[in-house]
Design a protein around this motif. Structure first.
Motif, PDB file in Angstrom:
ATOM      1  N   TYR A 170       5.556   9.315   1.235  1.00  0.00           N
ATOM      2  CA  TYR A 170       4.908  10.506   1.794  1.00  0.00           C
ATOM      3  C   TYR A 170       3.425  10.264   2.063  1.00  0.00           C
ATOM      4  N   PHE A 171       2.741   9.618   1.152  1.00  0.00           N
ATOM      5  CA  PHE A 171       1.321   9.327   1.368  1.00  0.00           C
ATOM      6  C   PHE A 171       1.145   8.414   2.585  1.00  0.00           C
ATOM      7  N   GLN A 172       2.064   7.474   2.750  1.00  0.00           N
ATOM      8  CA  GLN A 172       1.972   6.613   3.924  1.00  0.00           C
ATOM      9  C   GLN A 172       2.144   7.429   5.206  1.00  0.00           C
ATOM     10  N   GLN A 173       3.057   8.382   5.187  1.00  0.00           N
ATOM     11  CA  GLN A 173       3.261   9.247   6.350  1.00  0.00           C
ATOM     12  C   GLN A 173       2.013  10.063   6.673  1.00  0.00           C
ATOM     13  N   GLN A 174       1.185  10.303   5.644  1.00  0.00           N
ATOM     14  CA  GLN A 174      -0.048  11.060   5.831  1.00  0.00           C
ATOM     15  C   GLN A 174      -1.234  10.133   6.122  1.00  0.00           C
ATOM     16  N   SER A 175      -0.926   8.903   6.549  1.00  0.00           N
ATOM     17  CA  SER A 175      -1.929   7.914   6.994  1.00  0.00           C
ATOM     18  C   SER A 175      -2.759   7.309   5.865  1.00  0.00           C
ATOM     19  N   PHE A 176      -2.256   7.324   4.639  1.00  0.00           N
ATOM     20  CA  PHE A 176      -2.889   6.599   3.540  1.00  0.00           C
ATOM     21  C   PHE A 176      -2.425   5.145   3.550  1.00  0.00           C
ATOM     22  N   GLU A 177      -3.307   4.245   3.136  1.00  0.00           N
ATOM     23  CA  GLU A 177      -2.884   2.901   2.776  1.00  0.00           C
ATOM     24  C   GLU A 177      -2.404   2.996   1.328  1.00  0.00           C
ATOM     25  N   VAL A 178      -1.154   2.637   1.103  1.00  0.00           N
ATOM     26  CA  VAL A 178      -0.529   2.836  -0.200  1.00  0.00           C
ATOM     27  C   VAL A 178      -0.332   1.505  -0.913  1.00  0.00           C
ATOM     28  N   TYR A 179      -0.869   1.412  -2.116  1.00  0.00           N
ATOM     29  CA  TYR A 179      -0.683   0.256  -2.990  1.00  0.00           C
ATOM     30  C   TYR A 179       0.035   0.734  -4.250  1.00  0.00           C
ATOM     31  N   GLY A 180       0.968  -0.063  -4.723  1.00  0.00           N
ATOM     32  CA  GLY A 180       1.669   0.341  -5.936  1.00  0.00           C
ATOM     33  C   GLY A 180       2.597  -0.740  -6.428  1.00  0.00           C
ATOM     34  N   GLY A 181       3.190  -0.466  -7.561  1.00  0.00           N
ATOM     35  CA  GLY A 181       4.093  -1.442  -8.129  1.00  0.00           C
ATOM     36  C   GLY A 181       4.971  -0.852  -9.195  1.00  0.00           C
ATOM     37  N   ALA A 182       5.812  -1.698  -9.733  1.00  0.00           N
ATOM     38  CA  ALA A 182       6.727  -1.314 -10.807  1.00  0.00           C
ATOM     39  C   ALA A 182       7.236  -2.594 -11.449  1.00  0.00           C
ATOM     40  N   ARG A 183       7.865  -2.452 -12.587  1.00  0.00           N
ATOM     41  CA  ARG A 183       8.383  -3.635 -13.273  1.00  0.00           C
ATOM     42  C   ARG A 183       9.581  -4.221 -12.534  1.00  0.00           C
ATOM     43  N   ARG A 184      10.398  -3.349 -11.954  1.00  0.00           N
ATOM     44  CA  ARG A 184      11.610  -3.821 -11.275  1.00  0.00           C
ATOM     45  C   ARG A 184      11.288  -4.157  -9.817  1.00  0.00           C
ATOM     46  N   ALA A 229       6.741  14.835  -4.275  1.00  0.00           N
ATOM     47  CA  ALA A 229       5.808  13.965  -3.553  1.00  0.00           C
ATOM     48  C   ALA A 229       4.761  14.804  -2.823  1.00  0.00           C
ATOM     49  N   LYS A 230       5.178  15.926  -2.270  1.00  0.00           N
ATOM     50  CA  LYS A 230       4.233  16.810  -1.579  1.00  0.00           C
ATOM     51  C   LYS A 230       3.258  17.451  -2.569  1.00  0.00           C
ATOM     52  N   LEU A 231       3.735  17.732  -3.770  1.00  0.00           N
ATOM     53  CA  LEU A 231       2.847  18.272  -4.806  1.00  0.00           C
ATOM     54  C   LEU A 231       1.837  17.208  -5.232  1.00  0.00           C
ATOM     55  N   PHE A 232       2.284  15.958  -5.333  1.00  0.00           N
ATOM     56  CA  PHE A 232       1.368  14.847  -5.623  1.00  0.00           C
ATOM     57  C   PHE A 232       0.247  14.827  -4.580  1.00  0.00           C
ATOM     58  N   TYR A 233       0.638  14.971  -3.325  1.00  0.00           N
ATOM     59  CA  TYR A 233      -0.332  14.901  -2.225  1.00  0.00           C
ATOM     60  C   TYR A 233      -1.328  16.058  -2.309  1.00  0.00           C
ATOM     61  N   LYS A 262      -7.951   6.301   4.088  1.00  0.00           N
ATOM     62  CA  LYS A 262      -7.875   6.645   2.676  1.00  0.00           C
ATOM     63  C   LYS A 262      -6.873   5.739   1.971  1.00  0.00           C
ATOM     64  N   VAL A 263      -7.164   5.450   0.708  1.00  0.00           N
ATOM     65  CA  VAL A 263      -6.381   4.484  -0.058  1.00  0.00           C
ATOM     66  C   VAL A 263      -5.913   5.118  -1.360  1.00  0.00           C
ATOM     67  N   VAL A 264      -4.641   4.911  -1.689  1.00  0.00           N
ATOM     68  CA  VAL A 264      -4.088   5.424  -2.942  1.00  0.00           C
ATOM     69  C   VAL A 264      -3.371   4.304  -3.681  1.00  0.00           C
ATOM     70  N   ILE A 265      -3.524   4.283  -4.989  1.00  0.00           N
ATOM     71  CA  ILE A 265      -2.745   3.408  -5.867  1.00  0.00           C
ATOM     72  C   ILE A 265      -1.776   4.297  -6.650  1.00  0.00           C
ATOM     73  N   ILE A 266      -0.499   3.938  -6.639  1.00  0.00           N
ATOM     74  CA  ILE A 266       0.525   4.714  -7.348  1.00  0.00           C
ATOM     75  C   ILE A 266       1.291   3.785  -8.269  1.00  0.00           C
ATOM     76  N   THR A 267       1.390   4.128  -9.536  1.00  0.00           N
ATOM     77  CA  THR A 267       2.178   3.326 -10.468  1.00  0.00           C
ATOM     78  C   THR A 267       3.600   3.864 -10.537  1.00  0.00           C
ATOM     79  N   GLY A 268       4.544   2.993 -10.842  1.00  0.00           N
ATOM     80  CA  GLY A 268       5.927   3.416 -11.009  1.00  0.00           C
ATOM     81  C   GLY A 268       6.578   3.878  -9.720  1.00  0.00           C
ATOM     82  N   ILE A 269       6.588   3.002  -8.684  1.00  0.00           N
ATOM     83  CA  ILE A 269       7.090   3.426  -7.372  1.00  0.00           C
ATOM     84  C   ILE A 269       8.482   2.895  -7.058  1.00  0.00           C
TER      85      ILE A 269
END
Length: 269
Positions: free
Chosen positions: A21-35, A224-228, A3-10
């Motif tokens: 947390y999503f990575q711990q649940q075996s997701f491939e996590v993609y995301g970014g931020a300005r900083r 993070a758990k609520l997000f999941y 499973k794959v998730v994109i998260i903004t503002g990480i």
């Protein structure tokens, strides 16, 4: 299939905690931020990071295209990027109000529009929009921030009514107070927005004191758990709250507006 998730503002707070947390649940996590300098630790832990500005379509396209190119699909999009800028409505420059809408609302819209065709093609997907209890409750000085979050919640509801037939759901999380940098940033911005000898100085001082006295607040890890949960519930709810208190405040504000106003007035005294 992974499973794959994109998260903004990480780069910090609940966005960073959610990525881990999503990575711990075996997701491939993609995301970014300005900083980008704050993304190093996440990259070292295997999260796919890059510079992301949700007000820049080229930046958004780069993240989505990379995700699809490397994974072939995306299961979840979490629209977490956002910020709070408080200040009196009379004194906040309209340019700053527009900027807050550009990040908190139109930023979510931009990246969602890039992700939706892929979700529609694959026949499933979940869009999780991080709003706030401030979409329903209010206090002095938060007018523009609350307006962006109320708009995001309504936008999500309309989107959900449009995409459900494609196997896609759009849901809203409404966090309350959090143990994060949010309040500090919001009030620092509010101080900058006060005019010299502002008639709203007393309201600012009282509200800052009120927020400082409220010790409750969810940790980023709890949220993070609520997000999941919002991202993976088989039968997703329209709204997700972290606590009974958060849900209760929203319920009172919506169904008993006079009671809410009376309580707010008393607290501000």
């Amino acid at each position: 299939m992974t499973k794959v998730v994109i998260i903004t503002g990480i780069s910090s707070g609940m966005g960073k905690a959610a990525a881990l947390y999503f990575q711990q649940q075996s997701f491939e996590v993609y995301g970014g931020a300005r900083r980008v300098e704050r993304l190093t630790s996440l990259s070292e832990q295997g999260i796919h990071t890059q510079q992301l500005d949700v007000t820049d379509e080229l930046s958004i396209r780069g993240l989505v295209d990379r995700t699809i190119s490397e994974q072939g699909h995306v299961d979840v999009l979490i629209n977490n990027a956002g910020y709070g800028e408080f200040g009196p409505i009379e004194e906040v420059p309209v340019e700053k109000a527009k900027q807050q809408f550009d990040v908190n609302l139109f930023g979510a819209d931009r990246i969602t529009k890039y992700v939706l065709p892929f979700m529609r093609h694959q026949g499933f997907g979940r869009i999780v929009n991080i709003s706030s209890v401030g979409a329903d409750i209010y206090s002095p000085l938060g007018g523009w921030y609350y307006a962006t979050k109320a708009s995001l919640s309504m936008w999500s509801d309309v989107l959900d009514s449009e995409v459900r037939r494609f196997g896609i759901r759009s849901v809203v999380i409404q966090p309350g107070l959090t143990k994060s940098e949010w309040s500090k940033i919001a009030f620092a911005n509010a101080r900058k927005n006060l005019a010299t000898d502002s008639p709203y100085e007393a309201s600012f001082d009282k509200l800052e004191q009120l927020f400082s006295k409220i010790s409750t607040g969810a940790t980023s890890e709890t949220l993070a758990k609520l997000f999941y949960k919002a991202a993976t519930d088989v039968k997703p709810k329209r709204r997700y709250f972290n606590s009974v208190m958060d849900h209760g405040m929203v319920t009172v504000a919506r169904t008993l507006p006079r009671t809410y106003k009376a309580v707010l007035t008393r607290l501000m005294k």
